[in-house]
Enzyme design. Structure first.
Site, PDB file in Angstrom:
ATOM      1  CG  ASN A 148      50.061  55.299  54.324  1.00 46.40           C
ATOM      2  OD1 ASN A 148      49.705  54.938  53.199  1.00 46.40           O
ATOM      3  ND2 ASN A 148      49.941  54.535  55.397  1.00 46.40           N
ATOM      4  CE  LYS A 198      46.229  55.335  57.264  1.00 43.84           C
ATOM      5  NZ  LYS A 198      46.263  54.700  58.559  1.00 43.84           N
ATOM      6  CG  HIS A 254      51.430  51.097  57.507  1.00 42.15           C
ATOM      7  ND1 HIS A 254      50.274  50.730  58.160  1.00 42.15           N
ATOM      8  CD2 HIS A 254      51.509  52.450  57.593  1.00 42.15           C
ATOM      9  CE1 HIS A 254      49.673  51.836  58.605  1.00 42.15           C
ATOM     10  NE2 HIS A 254      50.405  52.888  58.273  1.00 42.15           N
ATOM     11  CD  GLU A 275      46.610  51.066  58.324  1.00 41.27           C
ATOM     12  OE1 GLU A 275      46.755  51.254  57.107  1.00 41.27           O
ATOM     13  OE2 GLU A 275      46.382  51.993  59.135  1.00 41.27           O
ATOM     14  CD  GLU A 326      53.262  55.079  60.903  1.00 37.04           C
ATOM     15  OE1 GLU A 326      52.740  56.159  60.627  1.00 37.04           O
ATOM     16  OE2 GLU A 326      53.055  54.048  60.257  1.00 37.04           O
ATOM     17  N   GLY A 361      45.290  56.399  63.232  1.00 38.28           N
ATOM     18  CA  GLY A 361      43.895  56.551  62.829  1.00 38.28           C
ATOM     19  C   GLY A 361      42.910  56.664  63.983  1.00 38.28           C
ATOM     20  CB  SER A 366      46.409  60.647  65.647  1.00 34.39           C
ATOM     21  OG  SER A 366      45.608  59.479  65.525  1.00 34.39           O
TER      22      SER A 366
END
Ligand code: PEP
Length: 248
Positions: free
Chosen positions: A10, A12, A95, A97, A165, A171, A211
């Site tokens: 991904n 992003k 996701h 985010e 996730e 991240g 990560s």
């Protein structure tokens, strides 16, 4: 039954024509294992470029997000049909985010997932708990709630890959331990067995994301319910190839 190892990348909201070209060309030049599925998700403006540059049979291109309609007055949204028209075959949905920053609900994500599948895309459905939820020991309840929104309206899961996730691991450099990931993945599969049936649940690939890098990927090797990874930051770097090869 052996589930195929699967690695998603991904990107992003990162990259330029030049950097996306470089990443795809470095994947083209790599000696990738024939039995690993690789899916990369560049930002929507670069989907076409990635499709055109990709020469690897085992690499497919994904969108990071799609809307719940094919076309119309939905300014700024991304159509699954247009994504397919560009030659991509996958999309991410859910996701974290988008769940947290854009405030997408479980139900909206489920609708996107259903629509994308109906149009012919395969879907990487992302789920996972926040740090507060983990501390409150409700990880599996959260994952179950996010999955149930989808299983309520989608019965065929053969084109869905689940990416677990944990939000606190994305991240941050703080990956879940392989043991923790395995325990949660096992719980997710057991939950899916109850909702979509044992046979389908056994076949669903469950990726770990948060990560993952070229060094720690190999530590998940013997975890039976970890069927691969969804990789953010490291998918932009040469170590992405090490992650793809981490099960060799
Ligand atoms: C992601 O964006 O899905 C992700 C897992 O990010 P990172 O690998 O950077 O934690």
């Amino acid at each position: 039954m052996a589930r195929q190892f699967f690695v998603g990348g991904n990107f992003k909201m990162n990259g330029t024509k030049e950097s996306v070209t470089k990443i795809v060309e470095s994947l083209n030049a790599a000696d990738l294992p024939a039995n690993v599925s690789v899916v990369i998700a560049p930002p929507a403006p670069y989907i076409s470029l990635a499709v055109e540059k990709n020469t690897q049979k085992t690499v497919e291109i994904s969108a990071q997000n799609v809307y719940t309609k094919a076309s119309g007055a939905y300014t700024g949204e991304i159509s699954a049909n247009q994504v397919l028209d560009l030659g991509a075959t996958w999309t991410l949905t859910g996701h974290s985010e988008r769940r947290t920053l854009i405030k997408e609900s479980d139900e909206f994500i489920a609708e996107k997932t259903k629509f994308a599948l109906e149009q012919g895309l395969s879907v990487i459905l992302c789920i996972g708990e926040t740090l507060e939820e983990r501390k409150a020991d409700v990880t599996l309840q959260i994952c179950a709630r996010q999955l149930d929104a989808v299983s309520k309206i989608v019965s065929d899961w053969s084109k869905i890959v689940v990416a677990y996730e944990p939000v606190w691991a994305i991240g941050t450099g703080l990956a879940a331990t392989p043991e923790d990931a395995q325990e949660t993945h096992k719980g997710i599969r057991e939950h899916l067995a109850k909702t979509i049936g044992a046979e389908q649940a056994e076949k669903v690939q469950i990726l770990y994301g948060g990560s993952v890098n070229g060094k720690n990927a190999v530590e998940f090797k013997d975890k039976v319910d970890v069927d691969g990874f969804l990789v953010g930051g490291a998918s932009l770097k040469p170590e992405f190839v090490d992650i793809i090869k981490s099960r060799l």
